[in-house]
Design a protein around this motif. Structure first.
Motif, PDB file in Angstrom:
ATOM      1  N   THR A 164      46.600  32.677  73.590  1.00  0.00           N
ATOM      2  CA  THR A 164      47.354  33.016  72.234  1.00  0.00           C
ATOM      3  C   THR A 164      48.586  33.829  72.664  1.00  0.00           C
ATOM      4  O   THR A 164      49.582  33.585  72.200  1.00  0.00           O
ATOM      5  N   LEU A 165      48.323  35.048  73.420  1.00  0.00           N
ATOM      6  CA  LEU A 165      49.424  35.807  73.788  1.00  0.00           C
ATOM      7  C   LEU A 165      50.516  35.235  74.628  1.00  0.00           C
ATOM      8  O   LEU A 165      51.665  35.420  74.087  1.00  0.00           O
ATOM      9  N   VAL A 166      50.162  34.479  75.475  1.00  0.00           N
ATOM     10  CA  VAL A 166      50.998  33.769  76.294  1.00  0.00           C
ATOM     11  C   VAL A 166      51.993  32.873  75.417  1.00  0.00           C
ATOM     12  O   VAL A 166      53.160  32.960  75.642  1.00  0.00           O
ATOM     13  N   HIS A 167      51.293  32.116  74.588  1.00  0.00           N
ATOM     14  CA  HIS A 167      52.157  31.195  73.763  1.00  0.00           C
ATOM     15  C   HIS A 167      52.896  31.897  72.827  1.00  0.00           C
ATOM     16  O   HIS A 167      53.897  31.427  72.657  1.00  0.00           O
ATOM     17  N   LEU A 168      52.442  33.166  71.973  1.00  0.00           N
ATOM     18  CA  LEU A 168      53.435  33.814  71.413  1.00  0.00           C
ATOM     19  C   LEU A 168      54.588  34.387  72.065  1.00  0.00           C
ATOM     20  O   LEU A 168      55.763  34.604  71.428  1.00  0.00           O
ATOM     21  N   GLN A 169      54.231  34.970  73.075  1.00  0.00           N
ATOM     22  CA  GLN A 169      55.292  35.558  74.030  1.00  0.00           C
ATOM     23  C   GLN A 169      56.556  34.513  74.247  1.00  0.00           C
ATOM     24  O   GLN A 169      57.521  34.719  74.270  1.00  0.00           O
ATOM     25  N   GLU A 170      55.741  33.235  74.633  1.00  0.00           N
ATOM     26  CA  GLU A 170      56.848  32.409  74.944  1.00  0.00           C
ATOM     27  C   GLU A 170      57.836  31.950  73.816  1.00  0.00           C
ATOM     28  O   GLU A 170      58.941  31.634  73.722  1.00  0.00           O
ATOM     29  N   LYS A 171      57.008  31.770  72.346  1.00  0.00           N
ATOM     30  CA  LYS A 171      57.618  31.357  71.256  1.00  0.00           C
ATOM     31  C   LYS A 171      58.578  32.472  70.841  1.00  0.00           C
ATOM     32  O   LYS A 171      59.676  32.253  70.055  1.00  0.00           O
ATOM     33  N   HIS A 172      58.115  33.854  70.844  1.00  0.00           N
ATOM     34  CA  HIS A 172      58.918  35.045  70.741  1.00  0.00           C
ATOM     35  C   HIS A 172      59.412  35.841  71.707  1.00  0.00           C
ATOM     36  O   HIS A 172      58.702  37.118  71.502  1.00  0.00           O
ATOM     37  N   PRO A 173      60.179  35.516  72.252  1.00  0.00           N
ATOM     38  CA  PRO A 173      60.312  36.250  73.633  1.00  0.00           C
ATOM     39  C   PRO A 173      60.885  37.795  73.326  1.00  0.00           C
ATOM     40  O   PRO A 173      60.724  38.470  74.264  1.00  0.00           O
ATOM     41  N   ASN A 174      61.503  38.001  72.142  1.00  0.00           N
ATOM     42  CA  ASN A 174      62.126  39.053  71.700  1.00  0.00           C
ATOM     43  C   ASN A 174      60.977  40.162  71.116  1.00  0.00           C
ATOM     44  O   ASN A 174      61.388  41.231  70.960  1.00  0.00           O
TER      45      ASN A 174
END
Length: 199
Positions: free
Chosen positions: A87-97
């Protein structure tokens, strides 16, 4: 923007969850808290879970008057059973900022070393920990817990100790006991209207 992720089945969400989420939003160095509704925790029996949509709707009802607290269905879109690291990896990709961090109870901190890729989580993400009453203070994991408490990425937050159990709420609804003080009013109305947890 700094986002704290507060994971849970929220089955149902209760005032204890809201107190912790609001305390983190107001007193930790976070801009928002996202309440991530987990569709299926690998450690819990799925049969006891209310439908994903209904649990998400109860989180919506609870948080709509709290602009710093948001419901999240991000895990509904991921393969099950899912793990926090994915989930963390997915969120970081979706919201890089955005800068993501985890919110967890002290009881979860004790079992963090059992999580999938927990070293990578500790290396890359801050963790905000709220206190829980330990049922077994002489727990064999106490040393592990103390070691983690001193980790630079872990922040112990002096939040209220709220010991309200969703299991207790479900069991007492089934027994026709009044649990309204333990639930946000809109959540109680939703549960009552839909006749949830009565069987």
């Amino acid at each position: 923007m700094k986002i704290g992720l507060y994971f849970g089945t929220f089955n149902p969400i209760h005032v204890g969850h809201l107190i912790i989420a609001n305390h983190m939003a107001e007193h930790a160095d976070l801009d928002q808290v996202w309440m991530v509704v987990t569709p299926h925790n690998p450690l819990k029996k799925k049969s006891t879970l209310l439908d994903d949509y209904h649990r998400l709707q109860m989180v919506h009802l609870t948080t709509e008057d709290f602009p710093k607290i948001k419901p999240s269905d991000i895990e509904f879109k991921l393969a099950q059973p899912n793990y926090t690291v994915n989930t963390l990896v997915h969120l970081q990709e979706k919201h890089p900022n955005y800068v993501f961090s985890l919110i967890m109870g002290e009881d979860n901190l004790k079992s963090l070393h059992k999580w999938k890729n927990y070293e990578a989580i500790l290396e890359n993400y801050e963790i905000y920990v709220y206190p829980r009453i330990s049922s077994d203070p002489k727990n064999e994991l106490e040393n592990q817990n103390n070691a983690l408490k001193n980790h630079p990425k872990i922040h112990m937050i002096d939040a209220p100790v709220v010991e309200i159990s969703a299991t207790f709420i479900r069991e007492n609804i089934k027994k026709s006991k009044n649990v309204q003080p333990l639930l946000p009013a809109k959540v109680w109305d939703y549960i009552d209207h839909n006749n949830f947890y009565r069987k």
